[in-house]
Scaffold this active site. Structure first.
Site, short mmCIF file in Angstrom:
data_model
loop_
_atom_site.label_atom_id
_atom_site.label_comp_id
_atom_site.label_asym_id
_atom_site.label_seq_id
_atom_site.Cartn_x
_atom_site.Cartn_y
_atom_site.Cartn_z
N LYS A 26 0.82 -1.20 0.00
CA LYS A 26 0.00 0.00 0.00
C LYS A 26 0.86 1.27 0.00
O LYS A 26 0.43 2.32 -0.47
CB LYS A 26 -0.93 0.03 1.21
CG LYS A 26 -1.83 -1.20 1.39
CD LYS A 26 -2.86 -1.32 0.28
CE LYS A 26 -3.99 -2.27 0.61
NZ LYS A 26 -3.59 -3.69 0.72
C1 PLP Z 1 -4.20 -4.83 0.21
C2 PLP Z 1 -3.37 -6.04 0.17
C3 PLP Z 1 -3.62 -7.05 -0.77
C4 PLP Z 1 -4.77 -7.00 -1.73
O1 PLP Z 1 -4.62 -5.99 -2.70
P1 PLP Z 1 -5.90 -5.49 -3.53
O2 PLP Z 1 -5.39 -4.36 -4.33
O3 PLP Z 1 -6.91 -5.08 -2.51
O4 PLP Z 1 -6.36 -6.64 -4.34
C5 PLP Z 1 -2.76 -8.14 -0.80
N1 PLP Z 1 -1.74 -8.24 0.07
C6 PLP Z 1 -1.48 -7.30 0.99
C7 PLP Z 1 -0.35 -7.49 1.93
C8 PLP Z 1 -2.27 -6.15 1.06
O5 PLP Z 1 -2.01 -5.22 1.98
#
Ligand code: PLP
Length: 498
Positions: A116
């Site tokens: 993120k």
């Molecule tokens: C948010 C997240 C995901 C999923 O990503 P999306 O864009 O919501 O599909 C997968 N792994 C981790 C560690 C995340 O923080």
């Protein structure tokens, strides 16, 4: 900028709505409840060979300038410079590690050690710039639901930012201990963290309701405030995520691991469908990606959808060891549905109404035909743990639970198809963020240790230094302890802002 190269953003639920990138970023969600989508996907105007000579920030500029066409060069460069700096623990920003012949694209080298950070370290700057460009006088209030990682990354991005406040809702019993500690120790007098009794979907639905609440909007306006979103429904998060797909291809090319134009596969551990949608956009821009492999955990709505064309959230919500993927309503899928429905906002709206009214919808055969580049599968809890253990024992490389879901799904994909194309597995979190699940997968004997003993043990066996993000919270005091019911979210927000 001449008109033909401008990208406008349309709402997936109202074909008359069309705005500039900066307006879409500022607003987050369209007033009609739809998501903003680019009216066309721009094509890369530099060759992959040229891009392979560039560093991350330069590639970021080359990709983002094509989407954010109402930003000036100075504005965009400034945002990029502020985002991808020493908050990351490597100059490369997104390093690639080869293990068992696959390329793990590590997107966890930012401030909060999950992917993120790739987008949330730039979103605050894009948003403040967008506010200036549109002469928005109100103070921005970021309202966000998190399955664990968005919350902390958004807090880290927005804490202390002038002209912004941030409120994060997380499922009280649905995140890892480290994730929770990261959030509740957040400093900054513009940052608020609230646990809710409920799961991530409850938090996300609650937040969407607040966005759509006209009464609340008026109440906010009277106080000089406006909401925006840091969730992956914001185009300002999606666009920065396209960058690392182009970048990783360019790096593999530069390092001679692939030849120019050679097609690769990408495997993405998926929850809200934002990350894999960014890969799809990268592909449409001209990055030679063959298959988009969508990996789910036991909340396998997406797997079932790719198998049957039926999206059905009516099922038990499972708490897994990959909590950031514990999601039954993948918001960003709407952007893909809209596209394969021929960019027909009415048709898309019908599906979304069915989803909110009866929890499911079924797409047509014609639409399914347009999903051929996607492959979906899932990994059980046991398969996920097994994958962590096996990879560690075979190579010494330790991956987190989310990445392990992707890695396990990749094994299934290869076995099923025999496809030997080079493959990038997107590594979305540091194993330190999920140290208990990771260490338990390697050996049950670790279970008696405390969270921070586990962190130190993981550091030893993986031969990786404990990341700063973890060191910081070892002794940090808890600053946020509000917990509420999902029905009380509005009252909590009014209390904070009143
Ligand atoms: C948010 C997240 C995901 C999923 O990503 P999306 O864009 O919501 O599909 C997968 N792994 C981790 C560690 C995340 O923080």
């Amino acid at each position: 900028m001449d008109n033909s190269t401008q990208v406008f953003y349309k709402s997936t639920r109202d074909s008359n709505k069309k705005v500039q990138a900066s307006q879409a970023i500022l607003q987050g969600l369209s007033e009609d409840g739809g998501l903003f989508v680019p009216d066309h996907i721009p094509t890369l105007d530099k060759s992959l060979r040229e891009l392979s000579e560039m560093e991350y920030k330069e590639v970021a500029y080359e990709v983002m300038k094509l989407f954010l066409t109402d930003f000036t060069k100075e504005e965009l460069t400034d945002c990029i410079q502020k985002a991808y700096d020493s908050k990351f623990d490597t100059n490369v920003i997104a390093p690639i590690t080869e293990a068992e012949g696959a390329y793990y694209l590590e997107l966890f080298h930012g401030a909060t050690i999950a992917f993120k950070d790739m987008a949330l370290s730039i979103l605050p700057h894009l948003m403040i710039t967008s506010a200036k460009k549109n002469n928005a006088k109100e103070q921005i209030v970021i309202l966000t639901a998190t399955s664990g990682d968005t919350g902390k990354a958004a807090l880290a991005g927005f804490a202390g930012v002038k002209g912004a406040k941030i409120i994060v809702f997380y499922p009280k019993n649905g995140v890892s201990p480290i994730q929770e500690k990261q959030m509740v120790t957040q400093k900054g007098d513009n940052a608020y963290v609230i646990g809710i009794h409920g799961n991530f979907d409850d938090a996300q639905t609650g937040v969407k309701k607040l966005f759509a609440d006209k009464e609340l909007e008026k109440w906010m306006k009277e106080r000089g405030l406006r909401f925006s979103s840091a969730n992956s429904i914001n185009i300002g998060r999606l666009v920065p995520q396209v960058v690392y797909y182009v970048y990783s291809y360019a790096r593999l090319l530069k390092e001679g691991r692939i030849s120019d134009g050679e097609e690769i596969n990408v495997v993405v551990p998926t929850g809200n469908f934002g990350n894999i949608l960014a890969a799809f956009y990268a592909r449409n821009m001209g990055a030679p990606i063959a298959k988009l492999i969508c990996a789910s955990n036991e909340n396998k709505v997406l797997y079932d959808f790719f198998c049957t064309g039926n999206y059905d959230r009516n099922r038990e919500f499972v708490l897994t060891s990959s909590p950031s993927m514990d999601i039954l309503i993948s918001s960003n899928l709407e952007r893909l549905i809209y596209r394969i429905a021929g960019e027909d906002s009415e048709k898309n709206s019908e599906f979304m109404t069915q989803l909110s009214e009866k929890g499911s919808y079924k797409i047509t055969e014609e639409m399914r035909d347009k999903l051929k580049d996607f492959y979906g599968n899932y990994a059980s809890e046991q398969e996920t743990a097994q994958r962590i253990k096996e990879l560690y024992e075979d190579t010494g490389y330790v991956i987190d639970t989310h990445t392990a879901v992707a890695s396990a799904v990749y094994q299934k994909y290869k076995k099923e198809t025999g496809d030997e194309r080079k493959t990038v597995i997107v590594s979305t979190a540091s194993p330190f963020k999920f140290s208990r699940s990771v260490m338990n997968a390697i050996d049950k004997k670790y279970d008696s240790m405390t969270d921070f003993e586990l962190v130190d043990e993981l550091s030893k066996i993986a031969n990786v230094k404990v990341p700063n993000a973890i060191e910081e919270i070892r002794t940090a005091p808890v600053l946020h302890d509000t917990v509420c019911d999902k029905s009380e979210m509005k009252a909590v927000v009014e209390k904070i802002l009143g």
